[in-house]
Scaffold this motif. Structure first.
Motif, PDB file in Angstrom:
ATOM      1  N   PHE A   1      10.967  -2.195   6.777  1.00  0.00           N
ATOM      2  CA  PHE A   1      10.317  -3.123   6.167  1.00  0.00           C
ATOM      3  C   PHE A   1       9.222  -3.247   4.974  1.00  0.00           C
ATOM      4  CE2 PHE A   1       7.928  -7.527   5.992  1.00  0.00           C
ATOM      5  CZ  PHE A   1       8.585  -7.987   5.796  1.00  0.00           C
ATOM      6  N   ALA A   2       8.070  -2.695   5.312  1.00  0.00           N
ATOM      7  CA  ALA A   2       7.195  -2.173   4.732  1.00  0.00           C
ATOM      8  C   ALA A   2       7.991  -1.484   3.212  1.00  0.00           C
ATOM      9  CB  ALA A   2       6.089  -1.153   4.808  1.00  0.00           C
ATOM     10  N   THR A   3       8.286  -0.563   2.950  1.00  0.00           N
ATOM     11  CA  THR A   3       8.931   0.471   2.422  1.00  0.00           C
ATOM     12  C   THR A   3       9.790  -0.416   1.062  1.00  0.00           C
ATOM     13  OG1 THR A   3       8.996   1.897   3.335  1.00  0.00           O
ATOM     14  CG2 THR A   3      10.523   2.492   1.530  1.00  0.00           C
ATOM     15  N   SER A   4      10.765  -1.919   2.246  1.00  0.00           N
ATOM     16  CA  SER A   4      11.524  -2.752   1.107  1.00  0.00           C
ATOM     17  C   SER A   4      10.934  -3.165   0.240  1.00  0.00           C
ATOM     18  CB  SER A   4      13.128  -3.074   2.261  1.00  0.00           C
ATOM     19  OG  SER A   4      13.614  -2.395   2.792  1.00  0.00           O
ATOM     20  N   CYS A   5       9.751  -3.924   1.198  1.00  0.00           N
ATOM     21  CA  CYS A   5       8.968  -5.017   0.092  1.00  0.00           C
ATOM     22  C   CYS A   5       7.712  -4.241  -1.157  1.00  0.00           C
ATOM     23  CB  CYS A   5       7.433  -5.396   1.461  1.00  0.00           C
ATOM     24  SG  CYS A   5       8.492  -6.340   2.352  1.00  0.00           S
ATOM     25  N   ILE A   6       8.183  -2.840  -0.859  1.00  0.00           N
ATOM     26  CA  ILE A   6       7.186  -2.386  -1.678  1.00  0.00           C
ATOM     27  C   ILE A   6       8.086  -1.364  -2.641  1.00  0.00           C
ATOM     28  CG2 ILE A   6       5.979  -0.287  -2.968  1.00  0.00           C
ATOM     29  CD1 ILE A   6       4.392  -2.233  -1.181  1.00  0.00           C
TER      30      ILE A   6
ATOM     31  N   LYS B   1      -0.808  -5.568  -1.394  1.00  0.00           N
ATOM     32  CA  LYS B   1      -1.263  -6.536   0.153  1.00  0.00           C
ATOM     33  C   LYS B   1      -0.532  -7.793   0.243  1.00  0.00           C
ATOM     34  CE  LYS B   1      -5.918  -8.078   1.846  1.00  0.00           C
ATOM     35  NZ  LYS B   1      -5.849  -6.831   2.471  1.00  0.00           N
ATOM     36  N   THR B   2      -0.209  -8.712  -0.497  1.00  0.00           N
ATOM     37  CA  THR B   2       0.927  -9.540   0.077  1.00  0.00           C
ATOM     38  C   THR B   2       2.311  -9.137   1.265  1.00  0.00           C
ATOM     39  OG1 THR B   2       0.965 -10.624  -1.588  1.00  0.00           O
ATOM     40  CG2 THR B   2       2.550 -10.823  -0.103  1.00  0.00           C
ATOM     41  N   ALA B   3       2.495  -7.197   1.448  1.00  0.00           N
ATOM     42  CA  ALA B   3       3.340  -6.932   1.881  1.00  0.00           C
ATOM     43  C   ALA B   3       2.426  -6.299   3.355  1.00  0.00           C
ATOM     44  CB  ALA B   3       3.695  -5.434   1.424  1.00  0.00           C
ATOM     45  N   SER B   4       0.859  -6.198   3.193  1.00  0.00           N
ATOM     46  CA  SER B   4      -0.246  -5.634   4.183  1.00  0.00           C
ATOM     47  C   SER B   4      -0.248  -6.623   4.831  1.00  0.00           C
ATOM     48  CB  SER B   4      -1.324  -5.401   3.746  1.00  0.00           C
ATOM     49  OG  SER B   4      -1.533  -4.579   4.548  1.00  0.00           O
TER      50      SER B   4
ATOM     51  N   MET C   1       0.071   1.537   3.397  1.00  0.00           N
ATOM     52  CA  MET C   1       0.573   2.567   3.083  1.00  0.00           C
ATOM     53  C   MET C   1       0.620   3.576   3.463  1.00  0.00           C
ATOM     54  SD  MET C   1       0.879   0.426   0.034  1.00  0.00           S
ATOM     55  CE  MET C   1       1.986   2.535  -1.126  1.00  0.00           C
ATOM     56  N   ASP C   2      -0.475   4.423   4.282  1.00  0.00           N
ATOM     57  CA  ASP C   2      -0.132   5.589   5.065  1.00  0.00           C
ATOM     58  C   ASP C   2       0.739   5.926   6.259  1.00  0.00           C
ATOM     59  OD1 ASP C   2      -2.564   6.080   3.209  1.00  0.00           O
ATOM     60  OD2 ASP C   2      -3.984   5.712   4.656  1.00  0.00           O
ATOM     61  N   LEU C   3       0.893   5.113   7.123  1.00  0.00           N
ATOM     62  CA  LEU C   3       1.717   4.491   7.895  1.00  0.00           C
ATOM     63  C   LEU C   3       3.199   4.377   7.539  1.00  0.00           C
ATOM     64  CD1 LEU C   3      -1.230   3.682  10.788  1.00  0.00           C
ATOM     65  CD2 LEU C   3       0.084   6.314   9.426  1.00  0.00           C
ATOM     66  N   TYR C   4       3.656   3.569   7.233  1.00  0.00           N
ATOM     67  CA  TYR C   4       4.434   2.434   6.859  1.00  0.00           C
ATOM     68  C   TYR C   4       5.673   2.280   5.832  1.00  0.00           C
ATOM     69  CZ  TYR C   4       3.029  -0.116  11.238  1.00  0.00           C
ATOM     70  OH  TYR C   4       2.554   0.253  12.864  1.00  0.00           O
TER      71      TYR C   4
END
Length: 56
Positions: free
Chosen positions: A3-8, A15-18, A30-33
């Motif tokens: 999901f995080a990768t897809s968001c970016i 920040k919004t993804a986080s 950023m470091d883990l997801y």
């Protein structure tokens, strides 16, 4: 792909993804997801090649 990768990759700001993921820090997101896929890596290499090719 997560999901995080897809968001970016869909141009959601970091920040919004986080915040959506509920992380207390952007660094955690950023470091883990977030992981670049092959296409993103290839695009980066292509951009660098084009830049180096145009340098005097």
């Amino acid at each position: 792909m997560g999901f995080a990768t897809s968001c970016i990759e869909s141009r959601c700001d970091y920040k919004t993804a986080s915040v959506i993921l509920g992380h207390s820090s952007l660094r955690t997101t950023m470091d883990l997801y977030v992981h670049p896929d092959f296409t993103a890596k290839r695009s980066c290499i292509d951009q660098m090649y084009q830049h180096l090719k145009t340098e005097p």
